[in-house]
Design an enzyme around this catalytic site. Structure first.
Site, PDB file in Angstrom:
ATOM      1  N   ASN A   7       0.723  -0.967   0.012  1.00  0.00           N
ATOM      2  CA  ASN A   7      -0.147   0.549   0.274  1.00  0.00           C
ATOM      3  C   ASN A   7       1.097   1.048  -0.081  1.00  0.00           C
ATOM      4  O   ASN A   7       1.677   1.255   1.191  1.00  0.00           O
ATOM      5  CB  ASN A   7      -0.296   0.162   1.132  1.00  0.00           C
ATOM      6  CG  ASN A   7      -1.702   0.967   1.265  1.00  0.00           C
ATOM      7  OD1 ASN A   7      -1.514   2.020   0.668  1.00  0.00           O
ATOM      8  ND2 ASN A   7      -2.326   1.177   2.093  1.00  0.00           N
ATOM      9  N   LYS A  14       3.148   0.642   3.169  1.00  0.00           N
ATOM     10  CA  LYS A  14       2.874  -0.089   4.073  1.00  0.00           C
ATOM     11  C   LYS A  14       2.666  -1.988   3.554  1.00  0.00           C
ATOM     12  O   LYS A  14       2.716  -1.572   2.365  1.00  0.00           O
ATOM     13  CB  LYS A  14       1.017   0.251   4.937  1.00  0.00           C
ATOM     14  CG  LYS A  14       1.307   1.531   5.493  1.00  0.00           C
ATOM     15  CD  LYS A  14      -0.087   1.249   6.251  1.00  0.00           C
ATOM     16  CE  LYS A  14      -0.668   2.738   6.946  1.00  0.00           C
ATOM     17  NZ  LYS A  14      -2.006   2.899   7.040  1.00  0.00           N
ATOM     18  N   ARG A  91      -3.150  -2.008  -3.757  1.00  0.00           N
ATOM     19  CA  ARG A  91      -3.484  -1.119  -2.707  1.00  0.00           C
ATOM     20  C   ARG A  91      -3.896   0.155  -4.193  1.00  0.00           C
ATOM     21  O   ARG A  91      -2.620   0.303  -3.985  1.00  0.00           O
ATOM     22  CB  ARG A  91      -3.695  -0.749  -0.806  1.00  0.00           C
ATOM     23  CG  ARG A  91      -4.931   0.288  -1.247  1.00  0.00           C
ATOM     24  CD  ARG A  91      -4.906   1.343   0.053  1.00  0.00           C
ATOM     25  NE  ARG A  91      -5.987   1.952  -0.004  1.00  0.00           N
ATOM     26  CZ  ARG A  91      -6.443   2.583   0.548  1.00  0.00           C
ATOM     27  NH1 ARG A  91      -5.237   3.047   0.896  1.00  0.00           N
ATOM     28  NH2 ARG A  91      -6.902   3.589   0.580  1.00  0.00           N
ATOM     29  N   HIS A 180     -12.835   3.327   0.388  1.00  0.00           N
ATOM     30  CA  HIS A 180     -13.001   2.148   1.711  1.00  0.00           C
ATOM     31  C   HIS A 180     -13.273   0.760   1.028  1.00  0.00           C
ATOM     32  O   HIS A 180     -14.189   0.080   2.232  1.00  0.00           O
ATOM     33  CB  HIS A 180     -13.324   3.107   2.812  1.00  0.00           C
ATOM     34  CG  HIS A 180     -12.804   3.927   3.920  1.00  0.00           C
ATOM     35  ND1 HIS A 180     -13.833   5.259   4.015  1.00  0.00           N
ATOM     36  CD2 HIS A 180     -11.268   4.142   3.552  1.00  0.00           C
ATOM     37  CE1 HIS A 180     -12.199   6.014   4.635  1.00  0.00           C
ATOM     38  NE2 HIS A 180     -11.055   5.267   4.535  1.00  0.00           N
ATOM     39  N   ARG A 241     -10.320  16.381   7.796  1.00  0.00           N
ATOM     40  CA  ARG A 241     -10.928  16.819   6.410  1.00  0.00           C
ATOM     41  C   ARG A 241     -12.724  17.774   6.968  1.00  0.00           C
ATOM     42  O   ARG A 241     -13.372  16.819   8.266  1.00  0.00           O
ATOM     43  CB  ARG A 241     -11.046  15.163   5.508  1.00  0.00           C
ATOM     44  CG  ARG A 241     -10.339  15.585   4.852  1.00  0.00           C
ATOM     45  CD  ARG A 241     -10.359  14.448   4.108  1.00  0.00           C
ATOM     46  NE  ARG A 241      -9.270  13.136   3.970  1.00  0.00           N
ATOM     47  CZ  ARG A 241      -9.349  11.897   4.245  1.00  0.00           C
ATOM     48  NH1 ARG A 241     -10.548  10.975   3.127  1.00  0.00           N
ATOM     49  NH2 ARG A 241      -8.140  11.107   4.617  1.00  0.00           N
ATOM     50  N   GLY A 331     -10.054   2.517  12.737  1.00  0.00           N
ATOM     51  CA  GLY A 331      -9.303   3.259  14.186  1.00  0.00           C
ATOM     52  C   GLY A 331     -10.047   3.686  15.348  1.00  0.00           C
ATOM     53  O   GLY A 331      -9.606   3.014  16.471  1.00  0.00           O
ATOM     54  N   GLU A 384      -8.014  -4.800   5.240  1.00  0.00           N
ATOM     55  CA  GLU A 384      -7.801  -4.228   4.279  1.00  0.00           C
ATOM     56  C   GLU A 384      -6.433  -5.717   3.349  1.00  0.00           C
ATOM     57  O   GLU A 384      -7.037  -6.074   2.544  1.00  0.00           O
ATOM     58  CB  GLU A 384      -7.785  -2.813   3.980  1.00  0.00           C
ATOM     59  CG  GLU A 384      -8.857  -2.192   4.444  1.00  0.00           C
ATOM     60  CD  GLU A 384      -8.370  -0.748   4.386  1.00  0.00           C
ATOM     61  OE1 GLU A 384      -7.901  -0.352   5.569  1.00  0.00           O
ATOM     62  OE2 GLU A 384      -9.159  -0.234   3.207  1.00  0.00           O
TER      63      GLU A 384
HETATM   64  P1  ADP Z   1      -5.748   5.671   8.496  1.00  0.00           P
HETATM   65  O1  ADP Z   1      -7.373   5.968   8.265  1.00  0.00           O
HETATM   66  O2  ADP Z   1      -4.618   6.284   8.509  1.00  0.00           O
HETATM   67  O3  ADP Z   1      -5.901   3.943   8.937  1.00  0.00           O
HETATM   68  P2  ADP Z   1      -6.697   4.831  11.468  1.00  0.00           P
HETATM   69  O4  ADP Z   1      -8.156   3.839  11.116  1.00  0.00           O
HETATM   70  O5  ADP Z   1      -5.830   3.587  11.887  1.00  0.00           O
HETATM   71  O6  ADP Z   1      -6.697   5.614  10.442  1.00  0.00           O
HETATM   72  O7  ADP Z   1      -7.395   5.568  12.840  1.00  0.00           O
HETATM   73  C1  ADP Z   1      -6.425   6.203  12.874  1.00  0.00           C
HETATM   74  C2  ADP Z   1      -7.864   7.235  14.545  1.00  0.00           C
HETATM   75  O8  ADP Z   1      -7.851   6.000  15.665  1.00  0.00           O
HETATM   76  C3  ADP Z   1      -7.397   8.121  14.606  1.00  0.00           C
HETATM   77  O9  ADP Z   1      -7.822   9.236  14.930  1.00  0.00           O
HETATM   78  C4  ADP Z   1      -6.746   7.438  16.545  1.00  0.00           C
HETATM   79  O10 ADP Z   1      -6.772   8.168  17.267  1.00  0.00           O
HETATM   80  C5  ADP Z   1      -8.279   6.605  16.453  1.00  0.00           C
HETATM   81  N1  ADP Z   1      -7.896   5.523  17.504  1.00  0.00           N
HETATM   82  C6  ADP Z   1      -6.750   4.963  17.507  1.00  0.00           C
HETATM   83  N2  ADP Z   1      -6.867   4.169  18.931  1.00  0.00           N
HETATM   84  C7  ADP Z   1      -8.161   4.897  19.627  1.00  0.00           C
HETATM   85  C8  ADP Z   1      -8.414   4.557  20.755  1.00  0.00           C
HETATM   86  N3  ADP Z   1      -7.368   3.468  21.373  1.00  0.00           N
HETATM   87  N4  ADP Z   1      -9.449   5.224  21.342  1.00  0.00           N
HETATM   88  C9  ADP Z   1      -9.682   5.880  20.538  1.00  0.00           C
HETATM   89  N5  ADP Z   1      -9.338   6.495  19.256  1.00  0.00           N
HETATM   90  C10 ADP Z   1      -8.722   5.629  18.606  1.00  0.00           C
END
Ligand code: ADP
Length: 399
Positions: A7, A14, A91, A180, A241, A331, A384
């Site tokens: 990716n 990644k 990806r 996504h 965003r 996340g 993914e």
């Molecule tokens: P990306 O779109 O870059 O793949 P992710 O799916 O890793 O992003 O999501 C990142 C988001 O998830 C960030 O805003 C991060 O703060 C949030 N996040 C990660 N761990 C936690 C947690 N324990 N509690 C709340 N939010 C979290």
């Protein structure tokens, strides 16, 4: 059969090596600061120490070379030679209208991805660079492109045509594409499996809430609408965003306040959303903790975020004529207990209640609705990379 999943971002890459006989991920790695001073590769293998290489990488080819070296490294790697990698899955963010499925990469496919650059100027160029670098370094290994947009190609016209003059769609391809897709497809298929149901019988709302956020309405296994649009800027509010706003704000800022279009681009993509409202951070964890300490703007950012997600879930339940299951992933969706609860507050009329004890969980498959709920709510961690590897193996085997 071991499949390498790649990716490529503009300055990052990644990767995962997945053993497709067991579907276990053998290696997860991240290369950052490609083309920038201080490039770094970090590789994780279960049961081994983290492997970190800090060496300047001028471009993605340098990065992929180093990834391959890290994979075969005697001490830190997991394979003896590159020959063990039977296929590579890439990806690719934008496949335009041409690709509703993954494809084996050949020259024509690379050209088509190039044709979509104007639709995804930040994403498709590094994707192509990654593909070309792999092609050069592993010329005999088959490669597959898996598109973020593909899953949403099943949307009906009423969902994807923008209410602008129709010629803009015909002449420039301006329409909703959605993103996504690999994640929405993975979690919708997974939740059906976990529930022991045929996906064809389910109406699912999938909520992918990460740095980028999008929701999808998945009916009978097909995406029939999604919140991101022509670009990943549309839809619900995100980390930096804005999501969808009244477009007149743009002409107001340009004509009345002297903003340039590049200021606007930066404003909407990098300075808005959770960061813009809270003034604290785009990272949800920071904003949650500031809000707990009583920071009003942080609390407002969370309130708006949850409100937007809630409204989108309700809209998708509406257009599908109901909903059987709501899924949270990525996340924020996988980790924020508050977000799952608050995004669903007031929607109990749809036919569910949240079990607070079950909802007190992070990052694992879990039903969080009460047993007697007619509509189910699940946390399903996205994967993914596995989805990309599955498509890659399927196509390579049938080729
Ligand atoms: P990306 O779109 O870059 O793949 P992710 O799916 O890793 O992003 O999501 C990142 C988001 O998830 C960030 O805003 C991060 O703060 C949030 N996040 C990660 N761990 C936690 C947690 N324990 N509690 C709340 N939010 C979290």
């Amino acid at each position: 059969m071991k499949t390498l999943v790649i990716n490529c971002g503009s300055s990052s890459l990644k990767y995962q090596l997945i053993d497709m006989n067991t579907e276990n991920s053998l290696v997860q790695g991240l290369v950052e600061r490609i083309g920038i001073e201080g490039s770094i590769l970090t590789q994780k293998v279960e049961g081994k120490d983290k492997y970190v290489i800090e060496v300047n990488m001028h471009n993605h080819k340098d990065a992929i070379k180093l990834v391959l070296e890290a994979l075969v490294n005697k001490e830190h790697g997991v394979i003896k030679s590159m020959e063990e990698i039977s296929a590579v899955g890439h990806r690719v963010v934008h496949g335009g209208e041409k690709y509703s499925h993954s494809v084996i990469i050949d020259e024509e496919v690379i050209e088509s991805i190039r044709d979509c650059i104007s639709l995804a100027p930040l994403h498709n160029p590094p994707n192509i660079i990654g593909i070309e670098a792999c092609k050069e370094l592993m010329p005999n290994t088959p490669m597959v492109a898996v598109f973020d947009t593909a899953f949403h190609q099943t949307m009906p016209k009423e969902a994807y045509i923008c209410p602008l003059p129709y010629e803009l769609y015909e002449n420039y391809g301006i329409r909703k594409y959605g993103f996504h897709g690999t994640s929405h497809m993975y979690v919708s298929q997974k939740v059906a499996k976990v529930m022991g149901k045929d996906i064809k019988d389910l109406k699912i709302v999938t909520c992918h809430l990460g740095n980028g956020c999008s929701l999808a309405a998945v009916k009978g296994g097909k995406s029939i609408d999604t919140s991101m649009g022509f670009t990943p800027l549309a839809g619900v509010m995100m980390g930096t965003r804005a999501g969808s706003i009244d477009p007149s704000v743009i002409s107001f800022l340009v004509e009345e306040q002297g903003y340039t279009m590049s200021d606007i681009d930066e404003l909407l993509n990098k300075k808005s959303g959770i960061l813009g409202i809270s003034g604290v951070s785009s990272d949800f964890r920071d904003v949650l903790s500031e809000s707990e300490k009583g920071n009003e703007r942080a609390k407002l950012a969370l309130d708006i975020f949850h409100y937007k997600v809630r409204a989108q879930i309700a809209a998708y339940a509406g257009i599908m004529g109901g909903v059987d299951v709501i899924v949270f992933t990525a996340g924020i969706g996988e980790n924020s207990i508050v977000t799952r609860k608050e995004s669903l507050r007031g929607l109990e009329f749809l036919g569910f209640r949240i079990d607070d004890e079950k909802n007190d969980v992070r990052g694992k498959i879990q039903e969080i609705s009460t047993e007697d709920s007619k509509v189910k709510v699940y946390l399903i961690p996205t994967n993914e990379e596995l989805m990309i590897a599955r498509d890659t193996v399927k196509l390579v085997k049938n080729n």
